[in-house]
Motif scaffolding. Structure first.
Motif: not given
Length: 159
Positions: A17-25, A87-92, A98-110
């Protein structure tokens, strides 16, 4: 582990669900074009998260406790579920950033720097994969325990 098979199954489902939510975002632009609305809309994840806890604890009540569950039994099940989710959260989080939105941190920092919410130094310390993995694991554990306690109040069958 057989005693916790329901919690493990629902922790895996929660992770999906967490992964699907991230894809939706990502698809709705909350990770780039509408990054200014990310903080608001990402909190809506609480709705399906609570629903998953309700379904998991109802299943535990029905199939493990044979239709009868005390608040304590539900609460313990909620803690166990929260532990497996944590326990599963770090993997998600790794997959998301890394895969779904690798540019997220650059975008939010900017965005944070451009709008004078944070300095570059503070933003880089706060918005990175390692910090998010740690924060979200602890958040999953603490919010899960609280959610489990509250949900158990509503689905218990004996006092």
């Amino acid at each position: 582990m057989k005693n916790y098979s329901i919690e493990i199954k629902w922790a895996i489902r929660f992770t999906l669900l967490t992964l699907a939510w991230a894809i939706g975002e990502k698809l709705t632009g909350l990770h780039d074009a509408y990054i200014d609305k990310y903080a608001l809309y990402t909190n809506l994840f609480a709705i399906p998260a609570i629903l998953f806890f309700v379904m998991a604890l109802r299943e535990k009540r029905q199939y493990f406790f044979h239709g009868t569950m005390t608040w304590t039994q539900g609460f313990v099940s909620g803690i166990v579920l929260s532990f497996f989710i944590a326990l599963l959260t770090p993997m998600a989080q790794y997959v998301i950033y890394s895969c779904i939105t690798p540019h997220f941190f650059d975008t939010i920092i900017e965005y944070k720097i451009k709008n004078h919410y944070m300095t570059m130094e503070v933003a880089r310390k706060y918005f990175n994969k390692e910090t998010y993995m740690l924060q979200n694991s602890f958040s999953a554990l603490s919010c899960g325990v609280i959610t489990g306690a509250i949900v158990s109040l509503f689905i218990r069958t004996k006092k």
